[in-house]
Design an enzyme around this catalytic site. Structure first.
Site, PDB file in Angstrom:
ATOM      1  CD  GLU A 106      -3.013  -0.909   0.121  1.00  0.00           C
ATOM      2  OE1 GLU A 106      -2.641  -1.057  -1.061  1.00  0.00           O
ATOM      3  OE2 GLU A 106      -4.180  -0.650   0.442  1.00  0.00           O
ATOM      4  CB  THR A 136      -5.615   6.346  -2.128  1.00  0.00           C
ATOM      5  OG1 THR A 136      -6.528   5.375  -2.635  1.00  0.00           O
ATOM      6  CG2 THR A 136      -5.582   6.247  -0.617  1.00  0.00           C
TER       7      THR A 136
HETATM    8  N1  HSE Z   1      -8.310   4.204   4.926  1.00  0.00           N
HETATM    9  C1  HSE Z   1      -7.912   4.536   3.585  1.00  0.00           C
HETATM   10  C2  HSE Z   1      -8.330   5.964   3.299  1.00  0.00           C
HETATM   11  C3  HSE Z   1      -8.619   3.607   2.630  1.00  0.00           C
HETATM   12  O1  HSE Z   1      -9.440   6.319   3.646  1.00  0.00           O
HETATM   13  O2  HSE Z   1      -7.526   6.723   2.758  1.00  0.00           O
HETATM   14  C4  HSE Z   1      -8.232   3.790   1.190  1.00  0.00           C
HETATM   15  O3  HSE Z   1      -9.008   2.908   0.366  1.00  0.00           O
END
Ligand code: HSE
Length: 320
Positions: free
Chosen positions: A140, A193
């Protein structure tokens, strides 16, 4: 030569109130990774990518930059450093992407989880699934610059996963209630993201934090006791959703449509732009999903979308 095919499905991070600490897996769609083990002949790198399909040429073929190969390299490093298992062979990786990129559906986590499940099988299962999560999280970081675990952990372990702590990593697997169904709607637009994280505040007022942890605790209680109304009224995110909703055209219309169709609750899937809703029957979940798609289409941006209805996946990453 030996070939293994791994599969891991889409996941939804945050689950409204659990920013970076709660996520779950659905049954499909998902990504496939095919690994072929052979003698090392040409390449100095133990893992190379032979092909990627379904990404419109967007993903890197460099094994150190692609999430799925990067996590396999981390896995091999760990075997050598921590378990004294030296790997002298070569792994050729074929990635079949079925999940859209930058969708909020845990696309990078699914590729990493599928690759890790296959690599672990290929080498005789030297690691537990819990150990594999560590490498998937590193993936990630490569994919979006942030090592959050709320997609990676459920992609490997299935179910809901609560991240009690990151350092050290402490994961709690929460089996889903039997009648919980997810409608997941992916509008045809991308939201990275890294960008969706950049709009979030570094600090939040205590009052907001109080609301948020009240809801996370209640959501977990609702899941463990199959209390569907409690699950519904806990799906409130006062931290990320208000900042990210403006990035998703039609978000409020879609959320309202889900609730009008009888869903328990609705919020952004991970960092968006996909939106998920929970329902306590498959019929309601389908009706909610259709209503959400219609709302995307009739909103100002007139976005077409894809929709899936699924129970929660209990199995996690697996071998096909
Ligand atoms: N927790 C992460 C965010 C998930 O909200 O940025 C990304 O899919």
């Amino acid at each position: 030569m030996k070939t293994v095919r791994g599969f891991a499905s889409a996941t939804v991070g945050n689950v409204a109130c659990g920013f970076d600490v709660l996520g779950f897996a659905i049954k499909e769609p998902g990504d496939e990774v095919i690994l072929t083990l052979s003698e090392r002949k040409h390449s100095s790198c133990p893992v190379t990518i032979s092909s990627i399909s379904g990404d419109e040429g967007k993903l890197p073929l460099d094994p150190k930059k692609n999430t799925s190969s990067f996590v396999v390299l981390k896995f091999l490093e760990h075997l050598r450093a921590q378990k004294g298992i030296a790997f002298n062979g070569h792994i050729s990786l074929e990635l079949k992407k079925h999940l859209p990129l930058s969708s909020g559906m845990g696309s990078s986590a699914a590729s990493a989880a599928a690759a890790l499940a296959a690599a672990n099988e290929l080498l005789g299962q030297p690691c537990t699934k819990m150990e594999l999560v560590h490498f998937a999280i590193e993936g990630e970081r490569v994919a979006c610059g942030s090592a959050h675990a709320d997609n990676a952990a459920p992609a490997i372990l299935g179910n809901f996963v609560l991240i009690r702590s990151y350092t050290p990593l402490d994961l709690i697997v929460i089996p889903p209630p039997d009648e919980l169904y997810c409608s997941l709607v992916h509008p045809h637009t991308e939201l990275r993201t890294s960008f969706a994280r950049s709009v979030l505040p570094n600090e939040i007022p205590l009052k907001m934090a109080t609301q948020q942890w009240g809801n996370v605790g209640a959501l977990v209680a609702g899941l463990l006791t199959a209390d569907y109304p409690l699950i519904g009224r806990s799906l409130i995110d006062v931290v990320a959703e208000p900042k990210r909703a403006p990035l998703i055209p039609g978000f409020f219309e879609v959320k309202e449509a889900a609730q009008r169709a009888g869903a328990l609750g609705c919020s952004i899937a991970g960092s968006g732009p996909s939106i998920f809703a929970f329902s306590s029957s498959p019929d309601t979940a389908r009706e909610a999903g259709i209503a959400m798609q219609e709302a995307f289409l009739t909103s100002k941006a007139k976005l077409p979308s894809d929709m899936w209805v699924s129970p929660i996946c209990r199995e996690g990453a697996r071998i096909l």
